[in-house]
Design an enzyme around this catalytic site. Structure first.
Site, PDB file in Angstrom:
ATOM      1  N   HIS A  72     -15.759 -49.203  52.436  1.00 29.23           N
ATOM      2  CA  HIS A  72     -15.584 -47.754  52.626  1.00 29.23           C
ATOM      3  C   HIS A  72     -16.848 -47.158  53.220  1.00 29.23           C
ATOM      4  CE1 HIS A  72     -11.982 -46.715  49.811  1.00 29.23           C
ATOM      5  NE2 HIS A  72     -11.711 -47.686  50.648  1.00 29.23           N
ATOM      6  N   TYR A 205     -13.335 -37.099  45.329  1.00 32.59           N
ATOM      7  CA  TYR A 205     -13.927 -36.531  44.109  1.00 32.59           C
ATOM      8  C   TYR A 205     -13.622 -35.033  44.123  1.00 32.59           C
ATOM      9  CZ  TYR A 205     -16.797 -40.748  43.349  1.00 32.59           C
ATOM     10  OH  TYR A 205     -17.238 -42.033  43.109  1.00 32.59           O
ATOM     11  N   PRO A 293     -19.534 -42.428  34.596  1.00 32.73           N
ATOM     12  CA  PRO A 293     -18.993 -43.166  35.741  1.00 32.73           C
ATOM     13  C   PRO A 293     -18.923 -42.372  37.053  1.00 32.73           C
ATOM     14  CG  PRO A 293     -17.218 -42.537  34.244  1.00 32.73           C
ATOM     15  CD  PRO A 293     -18.499 -42.149  33.577  1.00 32.73           C
ATOM     16  N   LYS A 297     -22.016 -46.210  39.149  1.00 33.10           N
ATOM     17  CA  LYS A 297     -23.254 -46.996  39.137  1.00 33.10           C
ATOM     18  C   LYS A 297     -23.352 -48.084  38.062  1.00 33.10           C
ATOM     19  CE  LYS A 297     -25.147 -45.117  42.637  1.00 33.10           C
ATOM     20  NZ  LYS A 297     -24.927 -45.855  43.880  1.00 33.10           N
ATOM     21  N   TYR A 385     -25.504 -42.829  46.718  1.00 37.29           N
ATOM     22  CA  TYR A 385     -24.193 -43.437  46.491  1.00 37.29           C
ATOM     23  C   TYR A 385     -24.138 -44.865  47.034  1.00 37.29           C
ATOM     24  CZ  TYR A 385     -19.197 -43.450  45.514  1.00 37.29           C
ATOM     25  OH  TYR A 385     -17.960 -43.746  44.987  1.00 37.29           O
TER      26      TYR A 385
HETATM   27  C1  PHB Z   1     -13.049 -46.751  40.188  1.00 32.96           C
HETATM   28  O1  PHB Z   1     -12.439 -47.076  41.214  1.00 32.96           O
HETATM   29  O2  PHB Z   1     -12.764 -47.220  39.083  1.00 32.96           O
HETATM   30  C2  PHB Z   1     -14.146 -45.747  40.270  1.00 32.96           C
HETATM   31  C3  PHB Z   1     -14.530 -45.261  41.503  1.00 32.96           C
HETATM   32  C4  PHB Z   1     -15.533 -44.325  41.587  1.00 32.96           C
HETATM   33  C5  PHB Z   1     -16.160 -43.874  40.446  1.00 32.96           C
HETATM   34  C6  PHB Z   1     -15.794 -44.370  39.209  1.00 32.96           C
HETATM   35  C7  PHB Z   1     -14.782 -45.312  39.121  1.00 32.96           C
HETATM   36  O3  PHB Z   1     -17.141 -42.935  40.538  1.00 32.96           O
END
Ligand code: PHB
Ligand code: APR
Length: 391
Positions: A72, A205, A293, A297, A385
């Site tokens: 990505h 997000y 989460p 990280k 990120y």
């Molecule tokens: C996930 O795909 O489980 C995932 C992706 C991004 C995050 C947290 C979890 O910030």
């Protein structure tokens, strides 16, 4: 029994350390409390930093990740009813990889088996002792455990505490040696794994007035979705239809729905224990620190820790030099705290806090506007990120 490094815990941290040591000709024994099927089936994080991908490839466990993982080059931030893209490729020249933690674990277990190196599952009553570091000692760190009803003893040069947040290793360090820094958040994530094609090709997000939401994925046909909820949320109050409609409302996207494979609530916490070792016992991954989460990280921190620990152990076994081992905690913590900061910041930016008033909500939105309208601000998010350098 005797080995060079006793590794407690077969999560990403313990298994990768075992592989890195094996590549360098250093012996280890991995002891894990759970059965193999449990570890390979447990759905957890899914984003690998640019550097984590390189470490896994160099460790010789990258084939399936490079074949099945989804590279990505950006994410979307959703607020005020619109999606705004953060272009990692343009801002940093780097990308991340979507590849589930349990797939990483599966690849590492397969590598350990192929190398015919010791990895024992369903081990009980692990205890660690005699790990003080004294120049005149002749005795060695010792691990005791029970396997198949038999008491066992493992003598070693070093113990790697890779046994997660609830493990025994951190708890075995005398309390007076450790300082704990902690923040528990007043919300959790309700996570859904569903057989449904993700509605976006990149993660979204969302900061919504109803709370945070995240659209992620595991493959072109499996979606991973999250909703901000209460830590004590009762899953019985969340039938699938309610979860889907809430996600739809917060993400502002038309979601393809499908059979729900898994549903769970994850509490959110920031936690650091310092230092990350006591003598010859070294903590790595969740045993030493937890991040919320939001910044994706957790697994990446575990990978960075054991990369640093693996190099320090290599230097010790090559030349007897203990400098890198002595510096392990400080080296890791410099990076850990920057990642803690980023994870806290992403969390604060995107969630609804019950202590927030209308001012705080406007401030959050202004910050999001700033990020998507300033290259400098977007770059700050992007470089964190995709991952900060190891040292
Ligand atoms: C996930 O795909 O489980 C995932 C992706 C991004 C995050 C947290 C979890 O910030
Ligand atoms: N004896 C043996 N094994 C133990 C013990 C014990 N007393 N206690 C815990 N374990 C095992 C757990 O069963 C688990 O498999 O240690 C392992 C720790 O693995 P993880 O929790 O996956 O931790 P880590 O390897 O540090 O990876 C961190 O996990 O929680 C996620 O977000 C986090 O992605 C990050 C990653």
């Amino acid at each position: 029994m005797r080995t060079q490094v006793a590794i407690i815990g077969a999560g990403p941290a313990g298994l990768l350390l075992a592989q890195l040591l094996h590549q360098r000709g250093i012996e280890s024994v991995v002891l894990e409390a759970r059965p193999r099927e449990y570890l390979e089936g447990r759905v957890r994080a899914g984003v690998l930093e640019h550097q984590s991908v390189a470490i896994l490839k160099a460790a010789g466990v990258g084939d399936r990740m490079m074949r099945d993982g989804l590279p990505h080059e950006g994410i979307f931030l959703h607020f005020n009813g619109r999606n705004h893209r953060i272009d990692f490729a343009d801002l940093t020249g780097k990308a991340v990889m979507i590849y589930g933690q349990q797939e990483v674990v599966r690849d590492l277990i397969a590598a350990r088996m192929a190398a015919r190196q010791p990895l024992y599952f369903e081990v009980d009553d692990v205890s660690v002792s005699d790990f003080e570091w004294s120049a005149h000692r002749t005795d060695r760190p010792r691990v005791r455990y029970r396997m198949g009803g038999q008491e066992q003893t493992l003598d070693c040069d070093f113990i790697a505490g890779c046994d997660g947040f609830h493990g025994v290793c951190r708890q075995s360090i005398p309390e007076r040696e450790l300082t704990v820094y902690e923040r528990v958040y007043p919300f959790a994530w309700l996570g859904l794994l569903a057989e449904a094609p993700p509605a976006s090709h990149e993660l979204i997000y969302a900061n919504d007035s109803r709370g945070f939401a995240l659209l992620s994925m595991r493959s072109p046909t499996v979606s991973r979705l999250y909703l901000q909820c209460l830590p004590e949320e009762d899953l019985n109050q969340w039938p699938d239809e309610r979860v889907w409609s809430e996600l739809q409302a917060r993400l502002g996207s038309q979601l393809a729905t499908g059979p729900v494979l898994q549903k769970s609530v994850t509490p959110m916490r920031s936690f650091v224990a310092e230092p990350m070792n006591s003598g010859r016992l070294f903590l790595a991954g969740d045993a030493a620190h937890i991040v919320p989460p939001t910044g994706a990280k957790g697994m990446n921190l575990a990978i960075a820790d054991v990369q640093i620990l693996g190099q320090a152990l290599e230097s010790y076994y090559r030349s007897g030099n203990t400098e890198a081992l002595q510096a392990y905690s400080a080296t890791c913590l410099r990076r850990v705290w920057k990642v803690q900061r980023f994870s806290w910041w992403m969390t604060a930016l995107l969630h609804r806090f019950d202590t927030d008033n209308a001012f705080d909500q406007r401030r959050q939105l202004a910050e999001l506007e700033y990020i998507v309208s300033s290259r400098a601000a977007a770059q700050t998010l992007a470089e964190n990120y995709v991952g900060l350098p190891l040292s």
